[in-house]
Design an enzyme around this catalytic site. Structure first.
Site, PDB file in Angstrom:
ATOM      1  N   LYS A 491       0.849  -1.203   0.000  1.00 19.90           N
ATOM      2  CA  LYS A 491       0.000   0.000   0.000  1.00 19.90           C
ATOM      3  C   LYS A 491       0.883   1.252   0.000  1.00 19.90           C
ATOM      4  O   LYS A 491       2.081   1.167   0.302  1.00 19.90           O
ATOM      5  CB  LYS A 491      -0.887  -0.022   1.239  1.00 19.90           C
ATOM      6  CG  LYS A 491      -0.094  -0.067   2.539  1.00 19.90           C
ATOM      7  CD  LYS A 491      -0.955  -0.505   3.708  1.00 19.90           C
ATOM      8  CE  LYS A 491      -0.134  -0.493   4.985  1.00 19.90           C
ATOM      9  NZ  LYS A 491      -0.804  -1.167   6.084  1.00 19.90           N
ATOM     10  N   TYR A 719      14.951  31.798   5.588  1.00 18.19           N
ATOM     11  CA  TYR A 719      13.768  32.567   5.979  1.00 18.19           C
ATOM     12  C   TYR A 719      13.801  32.953   7.454  1.00 18.19           C
ATOM     13  O   TYR A 719      14.279  32.185   8.291  1.00 18.19           O
ATOM     14  CB  TYR A 719      12.500  31.720   5.750  1.00 18.19           C
ATOM     15  CG  TYR A 719      12.077  31.651   4.299  1.00 18.19           C
ATOM     16  CD1 TYR A 719      11.730  32.796   3.584  1.00 18.19           C
ATOM     17  CD2 TYR A 719      12.000  30.424   3.652  1.00 18.19           C
ATOM     18  CE1 TYR A 719      11.321  32.706   2.258  1.00 18.19           C
ATOM     19  CE2 TYR A 719      11.599  30.325   2.339  1.00 18.19           C
ATOM     20  CZ  TYR A 719      11.262  31.475   1.638  1.00 18.19           C
ATOM     21  OH  TYR A 719      10.864  31.393   0.343  1.00 18.19           O
TER      22      TYR A 719
HETATM   23  C1  LIG Z   1      -0.109  -1.975   6.836  1.00 16.89           C
HETATM   24  C2  LIG Z   1      -0.692  -3.192   7.393  1.00 16.89           C
HETATM   25  C3  LIG Z   1       0.113  -4.289   7.733  1.00 16.89           C
HETATM   26  C4  LIG Z   1       1.616  -4.257   7.662  1.00 16.89           C
HETATM   27  O1  LIG Z   1       2.109  -3.677   8.844  1.00 16.89           O
HETATM   28  P1  LIG Z   1       3.658  -3.494   9.110  1.00 16.89           P
HETATM   29  O2  LIG Z   1       3.742  -2.965  10.469  1.00 16.89           O
HETATM   30  O3  LIG Z   1       4.131  -2.518   8.102  1.00 16.89           O
HETATM   31  O4  LIG Z   1       4.263  -4.817   8.936  1.00 16.89           O
HETATM   32  C5  LIG Z   1      -0.499  -5.440   8.141  1.00 16.89           C
HETATM   33  N1  LIG Z   1      -1.846  -5.509   8.266  1.00 16.89           N
HETATM   34  C6  LIG Z   1      -2.650  -4.468   7.993  1.00 16.89           C
HETATM   35  C7  LIG Z   1      -4.115  -4.618   8.161  1.00 16.89           C
HETATM   36  C8  LIG Z   1      -2.106  -3.266   7.560  1.00 16.89           C
HETATM   37  O5  LIG Z   1      -2.895  -2.232   7.298  1.00 16.89           O
END
Ligand SMILES: *Cc1c(COP(=O)(O)O)cnc(C)c1O
Length: 824
Positions: A491, A719
């Site tokens: 993702k 700045y």
């Molecule tokens: C993002 C996600 C993961 C992965 O988590 P990590 O801590 O990056 O390993 C696993 N399960 C769900 C539902 C997630 O949203």
């Protein structure tokens, strides 16, 4: 013919190619496959696939060649199978007996660092006029050494191989495979200390490669190496002649001094090999040491000092990187600077075939440097390799490949005599919407071509090390254990790293599932050729059509979305095409998911709608990374299992169950169930902090120095005059700002970046597109490279300084920062 099962441990074969990786098949009919069972990987699984691809010779291990596999193999009546106790040992024995048939000098290189560079440089320095076989890349392991030595053929007049070991007793197996006649011991350092009782033991083990060499070159300044040679090696190798080099006081055969000058180093040698000086552009200690090993070898080997000097000046740093980057006209470039021989070409073509970003495939190829075959034989093989990988367009550059043009049968093909005439006359706009492999031997200077066809990058790039990503995947695979599937979370643009490239790699390495947050992300992956099952976590009614069209599997997390989905699939009425779903139970995260009160309703829906296909059942731990939440994590697990049992009883079939993220895999192996969801760990961050050393850094964010200026005490920078200079200072401006993801909180000395070996603090506020740093204590020039995070500046530390987590930094890297992918 009938199936032949050989129980003799000695493998004899006419095959020309040895395969140990099922994905690297190029000439199946002429290959023998060694099925190797490792901790994380079992080659036996791929036998049927290889048989289907045309491989007919297999070496398998007794312990793994059982049950269904044995039954399947029994139906292959034209195959030969050797059943051995260890495939690796059988491979080594086979190659050892081949090695015995050759009587040429074989240089064996061992040591902690520099093996590959010394080998590559020796090849560069010796090549003109000599036909040399050398280990490809850093093939120096229990498998790499036999694969290298297997390439020996009667045309070679010299062989150069490297051997690396990570624990005791490994070298004993490599010596007979390689049988070096001349040794080079590069140096000794801390690499792989874990695998040995002591530094001494490590040296002794490495020396086992040299028990039969006639000559051994080493640097006497390493006292421990010198001692062990006298104590251990000399007593077992009566014919050994040592040739040591070192500082004036080391008592070595050749005394060496390094004289650094403005833009070069002068290396002076006196002693046994005569008095000589050589000049080189290299200035760092490691390069000078590696180069001196080469020079001592060459002088002793009888090369004229003038020739050595001439070739030393032409030496290039060794780059074995293969890079994947965006090119002109919406194309993608694979830039492989490594030597262009047949084996290197086959590897690069395999990498090309893995890429799914574009359908059309173009290869820009120089003459192939390989000895041992007539040009016709050689280019017939090249032509076959290209046809097998369905190349659409070939651009051949070089006199030799041009003269063999008639052997190629590619839909579009054109040839040029040399790189310059290509650059002058090629119609660059025709290179559009295609994957381009640029593969040229060094003398062809294909870097000019890459420079011409790559997308000019904004000077800030995120480099993604694909080998490190695979290393991390394998680490979690081993922790999750065999039989547990892996869903890789890609993702948010694969945590900022580039989703289609990362997904293509994961698909190649056979993960079981991918997970994305939104439908669009899944659609993008499908459009770039990803065929793995994909779970979409935040599916919504307006995107159901897309889910259906692209075979994406929604997470079902509430009464509303389940009702909508059931209505949708009922209306569609095509049960066989309906994507499966993933039911999410909320056991404490309180984000998405069915809570306990919903279960009764949920079960009733499932009962009434048997068309609904449930692929997996899952939940998410809220605090898998921290001990304080252990109690809560256990409750979550118990509650999940209760819900899962109820649901599976209703469904009447078992589903895949999963609850662990990266941190959970490390801390709760007992909850790994049927699948785990791997996220941040893939990208090099071990979320619990317990085992960070086991992972490799994946992303390196780099920028450059745009300008350097010198300010007096009292002046201000940036700045609002926030950066007050309190001593005469050198200030550098960097081509990165908060719009690129360099958080504004890192301004005013909070953040530090790495420039030419020095950590330099920011000064003043971070701007949208630029950042100023204090480089008073560093040697910095305009155009220098700056590391914002990576191995030198760990992203975990960077996150801590501004009270955030690596996830936020990774996913905050701006769109205009180009992603460049590479593998060693
Ligand atoms: C993002 C996600 C993961 C992965 O988590 P990590 O801590 O990056 O390993 C696993 N399960 C769900 C539902 C997630 O949203």
């Amino acid at each position: 013919m009938s199936l032949t099962v050989n129980t003799s441990p000695i493998v004899t074969t006419q095959a020309q190619y040895i395969l140990t990786d099922s994905r690297q098949v190029s000439f199946p009919g002429q290959s023998i496959f060694f099925a190797i069972k490792g901790e994380r990987h079992d080659g036996h699984r791929f036998l049927p696939e290889l048989y289907a691809a045309g491989v007919r010779e297999f070496v398998v291990e007794e312990a793994a060649f059982t049950g269904a596999l044995r039954e399947t193999a029994a139906t292959w009546d034209d195959a030969q199978i050797w059943v051995v106790s260890s495939s690796i040992r059988a491979l080594q024995q086979l190659v050892a007996s081949k090695r015995k048939q050759f009587d040429i000098p074989v240089v064996g290189i061992a040591g902690s660092n520099g093996k590959t560079i010394v080998k590559e440089w020796l090849v560069q320095l010796l090549s003109p006029g000599r036909s040399i076989v050398a280990s490809p890349k850093s093939y120096n392991s229990q498998i790499g050494v036999p694969l290298s030595v297997w390439n020996l053929s009667k045309e070679h007049s010299l062989a150069i191989f490297e051997a690396g070991i990570s624990k005791a007793h490994e070298m004993e197996y490599l010596q007979p495979v390689m049988q070096p006649t001349i040794g080079i011991f590069t140096n000794i350092g801390p690499a792989h200390d874990d695998g040995f009782r002591s530094r001494k033991q490590k040296i002794t083990e490495k020396l086992r490669l040299f028990t039969k060499v006639k000559k051994l070159i080493y640097r006497k300044d390493y006292h421990e190496i010198d001692e062990e040679i006298s104590l251990i090696l000399k007593p077992v190798n009566a014919f050994l002649e040592t040739l040591s080099w070192g500082s004036n006081y080391s008592g070595s055969h050749v005394q060496v001094t390094f004289n650094p000058q403005k833009d070069k180093t002068v290396i002076s040698l006196t002693g046994k090999l005569g008095n000589h000086t050589f000049e080189t552009g290299f200035r760092d200690d490691a390069s000078l040491e590696n180069l001196t090993h080469c020079i001592v070898f060459l002088l002793d080997f009888g090369l004229e000092p003038a020739v050595i000097q001439e070739r030393v000046l032409l030496l290039k740093p060794v780059s074995m990187r293969l890079e994947l980057k965006e090119g002109i006209n919406h194309s993608y470039i694979i830039d492989d600077a490594y030597n262009n021989d047949l084996q290197g070409l086959a590897m690069a073509l395999n990498f090309l075939a893995q890429q799914e970003q574009r359908n059309r495939k173009t290869v820009i190829l120089s003459d192939v440097l390989q000895t041992g075959q007539t040009p016709t034989e050689l280019y017939k093989m090249v032509s076959r390799l290209l046809s097998e990988k369905s190349i659409d367009r070939l651009i051949g550059i070089g006199k030799q490949i041009s003269s063999q043009a008639s052997l190629f049968d590619i839909a579009e093909q054109e040839f040029y005599d040399d790189t310059d005439s290509f650059l002058k006359t090629f119609a660059f706009p025709t290179l559009a919407d295609t994957l381009v492999l640029v593969k040229g031997a060094r003398p062809f200077s294909f870097e000019k071509i890459v420079h011409r066809i790559q997308q000019k990058a904004h000077d800030t790039v995120l480099e993604i090390n694909l080998d490190a990503l695979v290393h991390n995947l394998n680490y979690y695979r081993a922790r999750a254990g065999q039989g547990t599937k892996i869903m890789a979370m890609v993702k948010a643009f694969a945590y900022g790293s580039g989703s289609s490239e990362v997904a293509a790699l994961l698909q190649y390495h056979r993960v079981d599932y991918l997970g994305v947050a939104y439908t669009d992300e899944g659609v993008m992956l499908r459009q770039s050729g990803i065929t793995l099952p994909i779970m979409v976590m935040n599916a919504t009614l307006p995107t159901f059509d897309l889910l259906w069209q692209y075979k994406l599997e929604p997470e079902i997390y509430s009464r509303r979305i389940l009702t909508d989905w059931i209505e949708y699939i009922t209306r569609k009425g095509e049960p066989t095409n309906t994507p499966s779903v993933h039911l999410k139970l909320d056991t404490g995260m309180h984000r998405l998911g069915f809570v306990k009160d919903d279960y009764e309703w949920l079960v009733e829906q499932l009962r009434q709608n048997p068309a609904l296909k449930v692929a997996t059942l899952f939940s998410h731990l809220v605090g898998a990374d921290e001990g304080v939440h252990n109690e809560f994590s256990r409750k979550q697990y118990a509650q999940f299992m209760e819900g899962a049992e109820l649901i599976e009883a209703t469904l009447g079939y078992k589903t895949i169950k999963h609850i662990l993220n990266s941190a959970g895999i490390v801390r709760f192996p007992e909850y790994r169930l049927d699948m785990v969801r791997l996220g941040i760990g893939l990208y090099g961050v071990e979320a619990t902090g317990q085992d960070q050393r086991a992972l490799q850094s994946v992303g390196t964010l780099k920028t450059i120095v745009s300008q350097v200026k010198y300010l007096s005490s009292g002046e201000t920078v940036g700045y609002s005059r926030k950066g007050v200079v309190d001593h005469d200072s050198a200030i550098a401006t960097l081509a990165i700002g908060y719009a690129d993801g360099y958080d504004r909180g890192l301004g005013n000395g909070v953040g530090k970046v790495w420039v030419n070996g020095t950590l330099c603090p920011t000064i003043g506020n971070i701007c949208m597109d630029m950042t100023m740093i204090d480089v008073t204590n560093a040697q910095v020039e305009e155009g220098d490279e700056v590391i914002v995070f990576g191995k030198e500046v760990p992203i975990t530390e960077l996150a801590k300084t501004i009270n955030t987590i690596p996830y936020e930094i990774l996913t905050g890297i701006g769109d205009r920062v180009k992603r460049v992918f590479f593998k060693e």
